[in-house]
Enzyme design. Structure first.
Site, PDB file in Angstrom:
ATOM      1  CB  CYS A  27       2.322   7.237   3.640  1.00  0.00           C
ATOM      2  SG  CYS A  27       2.596   5.999   4.914  1.00  0.00           S
ATOM      3  CB  CYS A  80       0.226  -2.532  13.474  1.00  0.00           C
ATOM      4  SG  CYS A  80       0.759  -2.141  11.805  1.00  0.00           S
ATOM      5  CB  CYS A 131       2.809  -3.118  16.685  1.00  0.00           C
ATOM      6  SG  CYS A 131       4.531  -2.580  16.677  1.00  0.00           S
ATOM      7  CD  GLU A 183      -2.788  -1.002   2.494  1.00  0.00           C
ATOM      8  OE1 GLU A 183      -2.782   0.032   3.194  1.00  0.00           O
ATOM      9  OE2 GLU A 183      -3.513  -1.973   2.719  1.00  0.00           O
ATOM     10  CB  CYS A 239       5.406  -5.627   9.507  1.00  0.00           C
ATOM     11  SG  CYS A 239       6.505  -4.846  10.730  1.00  0.00           S
ATOM     12  CB  CYS A 243      -0.443   0.790   7.916  1.00  0.00           C
ATOM     13  SG  CYS A 243      -0.047   2.217   8.881  1.00  0.00           S
TER      14      CYS A 243
HETATM   15  N1  SAH Z   1       7.318   0.166  11.428  1.00  0.00           N
HETATM   16  C1  SAH Z   1       7.423   1.581  11.506  1.00  0.00           C
HETATM   17  C2  SAH Z   1       6.745   2.328  10.371  1.00  0.00           C
HETATM   18  C3  SAH Z   1       5.410   1.848   9.916  1.00  0.00           C
HETATM   19  S1  SAH Z   1       4.029   2.058  10.992  1.00  0.00           S
HETATM   20  C4  SAH Z   1       6.936   2.065  12.863  1.00  0.00           C
HETATM   21  O1  SAH Z   1       6.462   1.250  13.648  1.00  0.00           O
HETATM   22  O2  SAH Z   1       7.070   3.249  13.154  1.00  0.00           O
HETATM   23  C5  SAH Z   1       3.743   3.814  10.964  1.00  0.00           C
HETATM   24  C6  SAH Z   1       3.050   4.345  12.209  1.00  0.00           C
HETATM   25  O3  SAH Z   1       1.685   3.925  12.262  1.00  0.00           O
HETATM   26  C7  SAH Z   1       3.686   3.868  13.506  1.00  0.00           C
HETATM   27  O4  SAH Z   1       3.752   4.934  14.406  1.00  0.00           O
HETATM   28  C8  SAH Z   1       2.692   2.824  13.960  1.00  0.00           C
HETATM   29  O5  SAH Z   1       2.816   2.543  15.339  1.00  0.00           O
HETATM   30  C9  SAH Z   1       1.390   3.465  13.557  1.00  0.00           C
HETATM   31  N2  SAH Z   1       0.229   2.578  13.505  1.00  0.00           N
HETATM   32  C10 SAH Z   1       0.172   1.259  13.227  1.00  0.00           C
HETATM   33  N3  SAH Z   1      -1.093   0.802  13.313  1.00  0.00           N
HETATM   34  C11 SAH Z   1      -1.844   1.853  13.648  1.00  0.00           C
HETATM   35  C12 SAH Z   1      -3.232   2.018  13.892  1.00  0.00           C
HETATM   36  N4  SAH Z   1      -4.081   0.998  13.827  1.00  0.00           N
HETATM   37  N5  SAH Z   1      -3.657   3.266  14.216  1.00  0.00           N
HETATM   38  C13 SAH Z   1      -2.793   4.307  14.312  1.00  0.00           C
HETATM   39  N6  SAH Z   1      -1.498   4.207  14.086  1.00  0.00           N
HETATM   40  C14 SAH Z   1      -1.016   2.989  13.772  1.00  0.00           C
END
Ligand code: SAH
Length: 344
Positions: free
Chosen positions: A102, A116, A113, A89, A109, A330
């Protein structure tokens, strides 16, 4: 071989191998990155015999738009298909200060987390430098608008694919190519400490964003498995050294999740943790992911949280929401597409 993966010296060695003069490398680079050729046939100043020989061994890795979603505010989300059928994406956003993109750095990944969508089916593979760059070219071709800044905040963990990310940044900023200043690039990490330390050694002009999301190890460890390997104290020490080495302030991301990390005590803990650093905190109302079970804090609570930070000399802003009427989080568009194909 994807020609977009090669830097100038890579193209030069390729031309030398084929017994061609060195200046052909510059011609091909120009076709790829300035004229945005998507096939060898378009490169009309190359001898036909060379084009034919190249066609047997190389291609231009253009990404196909498999799906797209357009929001009322100008946000365009693209699901792009890679050569092996995998998908990533890319999101184009319109801001007052210009258009930003973006991009994804991995297919899936492996960071795990809890909130995510990108990590739900694990890591499929790393993206190559050319596949990252092709997202920029695909977005400009699709929207007809220039990409003026880039955030590495799509699918994947950039510091888990650092060599390819660095090669991408060199291609992106090459003056004979796209020529973007790295001042217009942000790289976001969940906190891969050795990666932050290596990135610091390169002293690039980009902005490092760190996904913090909690000010204590217990809360952060429950949300982000990486914290069990590199706890907050180690992460912040690496961030401080990064600032020292590069002179670039860190931006901390904090996604507000109702009942998990969003009350006044959490805000004060964050102030104590980051106080005196002169950094910036980006508050993100969390996007609900169906499988995640977390929900976002309400508007008033977010404003209260932000006010506590600002009152304590911590510069914080609430991220303006774009693309609210399309799948904003994302990995959600890819996930839906895979589900429809019966792959998840
Ligand atoms: N792996 C990297 C970059 C990709 S995620 C990182 O973790 O920073 C980009 C951002 O989106 C990160 O801050 C991540 O924690 C956040 N993110 C992921 N899922 C999310 C969600 N459901 N709502 C809001 N932010 C989210």
């Amino acid at each position: 071989m994807n020609l977009l993966d090669l830097d100038k010296s890579g193209l030069e060695s390729l031309m030398a191998e084929l017994g061609q003069p060195g200046y052909r490398a510059g011609q091909i680079f120009d076709w790829l990155h300035k004229k945005r050729a998507t096939s060898l046939d378009e490169m009309t100043n190359l001898p036909a015999a060379l084009r034919q020989k190249l066609a047997g061994m190389a291609h231009v890795g253009k990404l196909e738009v498999l799906r797209h979603q357009q929001a009322g505010d100008g946000t365009v989300k693209l699901l792009l298909e890679l050569k092996d059928g995998e998908t990533v994406e890319t999101v184009f956003m319109v801001h007052r200060h210009g258009n930003s993109l973006c991009i994804s750095t991995q297919v899936g990944c492996r960071m795990g987390c809890a909130f995510c969508a990108s990590t739900l089916s694990g890591l499929a593979r790393n993206l190559t430098p050319g596949e990252m760059l092709a997202q920029v070219y695909a977005a400009e071709a699709f929207t007809g608008k220039p990409v003026q800044s880039i955030v590495l905040m799509g699918m994947g963990e950039p510091l888990d694919n650092l060599d390819n990310v660095l090669a991408f940044l060199r291609l992106l900023s090459h003056p004979d190519g796209f020529g973007m200043s790295l001042r217009h690039v942000s790289l976001s990490t969940c906190g891969v400490v050795p990666g932050i330390r290596e990135l610091a050694r390169h002293k690039l002009g980009l902005t490092l964003s760190v996904s913090l999301h909690a000010a204590d190890d217990e809360t952060r460890g429950a949300l982000m498995p990486i914290n069990r390997k590199y706890p907050i104290a180690e992460l912040l020490a690496a961030c401080d050294d990064y600032f020292e080495a590069t002179g670039r302030r860190i931006s901390y991301e904090y996604a507000l999740i109702a009942g998990v990390n969003d009350d006044a005590a959490h805000a004060h803990a964050l102030c104590r943790l980051l106080g005196g650093r002169g950094c910036h905190v980006n508050l993100i109302p969390i996007n609900r992911v169906e499988e995640g079970g977390f929900s976002r804090s309400d508007r008033v609570r977010i404003q209260q949280f932000c006010a506590i930070l600002n009152k304590n000399q911590l510069t914080a802003t609430v991220r303006r929401e774009l693309g609210g009427d399309i799948d904003a989080a994302c990995g959600q568009l890819r996930r839906r597409s895979r589900r429809e194909q019966g792959r998840d």
